[in-house]
Design an enzyme around this catalytic site. Sequence first.
Site, PDB file in Angstrom:
ATOM      1  N   GLY A 192      23.394  12.117 -30.098  1.00 45.69           N
ATOM      2  CA  GLY A 192      22.950  12.677 -28.831  1.00 45.69           C
ATOM      3  C   GLY A 192      23.502  11.930 -27.633  1.00 45.69           C
ATOM      4  CB  ALA A 193      24.289   8.368 -27.040  1.00 46.98           C
ATOM      5  N   GLY A 240       0.814  -1.206   0.000  1.00 49.49           N
ATOM      6  CA  GLY A 240       0.000   0.000   0.000  1.00 49.49           C
ATOM      7  C   GLY A 240       0.847   1.255   0.000  1.00 49.49           C
ATOM      8  N   GLY A 241       0.360   2.279   0.700  1.00 47.39           N
ATOM      9  CA  GLY A 241       1.079   3.552   0.758  1.00 47.39           C
ATOM     10  C   GLY A 241       2.466   3.434   1.338  1.00 47.39           C
TER      11      GLY A 241
END
Length: 462
Positions: A357-358, A129-130
């Site tokens: 770009g790499a 859960g949380g």
Amino acid sequence: MLADTNSFEEFGSQARHRVTAFAMADRRPPGDGVITGSARVAGRAIGVFAQDPAVLGGSLGELHASKILRVLDYAERATAPVIGLLDSGGARIQEGVGSLDGYGAIFRRNVRLSGRVPQISVVLGSCAGGAVYSPALTDIVIMSEGAQMFLTGPKVLKAVTHEDVSPLELGGSAVHSRASGVAHLVGADRESALRLAAQVLGYLPSSCWTATPECAPLDPEAMPVVPADHRKAYDVRTVIRAVVDSGSFLELQPRFARNIVVGLARVQGRSVGVVANQPLHMAGTLDIRSSEKAARFVRMCDAFGLPLVTLVDTPGFLPGTAQEKGGVIRKGAKLLYAFSEATVPRVTVVLRKAFGGAYIVMNSRALGADAVFAWPGAELAVMGAEGAVDLVWRRDLEREPLRRAELVSRYRTEAMAPLLAAERLSIDEVIEPDQTRHAVAATLRSLAGAMRPTFRHDNLPQ
């Protein structure tokens, strides 16, 4: 197992919840299901809490949360790391919104401490859960085999979506170390997980305002023979071990986004972070998952003052509609941002290729790298030679297709050679592979004066 002998000082051992509804007045065990206090690990002060599943299932209620908050406040004041041992059934249902408010207050403290003191979460049992958001906000998550983390449990999942899965299939250590990337490390058992927590702590400072621990320097392993043919794969971890002190490399998230390798190590006894493309997987291309993995690691290292060593061998970003639709532009920008933002000393070594770009994203000089080296056979360019020739000499090749090999060779010589990048100061020196350790160590040593412990930024989850 975790703390130095006789160093643990407990506080809040007699704390009891004040809830009377649902017959809870008859179930008020001392400690309220969590053990909290201060301790020492390898002589260093830490704040520590451990949830006890044998007491009210380790569930978190208002007082349980208050005890954890007390540890986090202690760590903030003491500027000391925090290690949390998690094993809980989740929010205490009988306390309703009070337990949810408790989680919210813990999350807020996690964020307040982010980038200021190291926070390590060790999941030893259930985390549901949380509750899962607290470890997700911390710097390092370690799981033991058999532990589970999931936001929605198997029973609820079956009722809502009709999926029938076991807790381990839904959120076991295999899932989070391979698929989700939530877990940085997995221990074979609880003792191994705790040892890993102590090991990780050994690389990190007590806070962003203190220096990292130092160890006696050790010689590296021998530099491997890396294939000259850029199409042939090799394990970049063998190169890493030839650069850092022997036995010091601790890889993080080794099963997740395996086309990039990140980890903690030491160079001449001092902690560093290592980022390296991995040609063994996807040819070392960058993609969505590897960009996010590396970006958070770079930001963590910068937050806590660990210099960065980057080893580059990548043909670029992974192409394809799945990547574009998945947001590779946005996710790749995270890594670009992380390197650009970093103020710690940064050294880059181009091993074989750095394209497009790499090349820029992998800690290039343009992004502020302090020193960039390249091996003699390295190639730096907008793209690979074959693709470039098809674009630049397309019309020539239509007339004379047999010239392709000649033009590929010409492009490699005239546009990709490392000496051309050195002429433009895109790289500082062309070095032989066996000089890599010396070049990296000497550069980091010369930049020791640039290390000024201070708060730089938080360690935002990616």
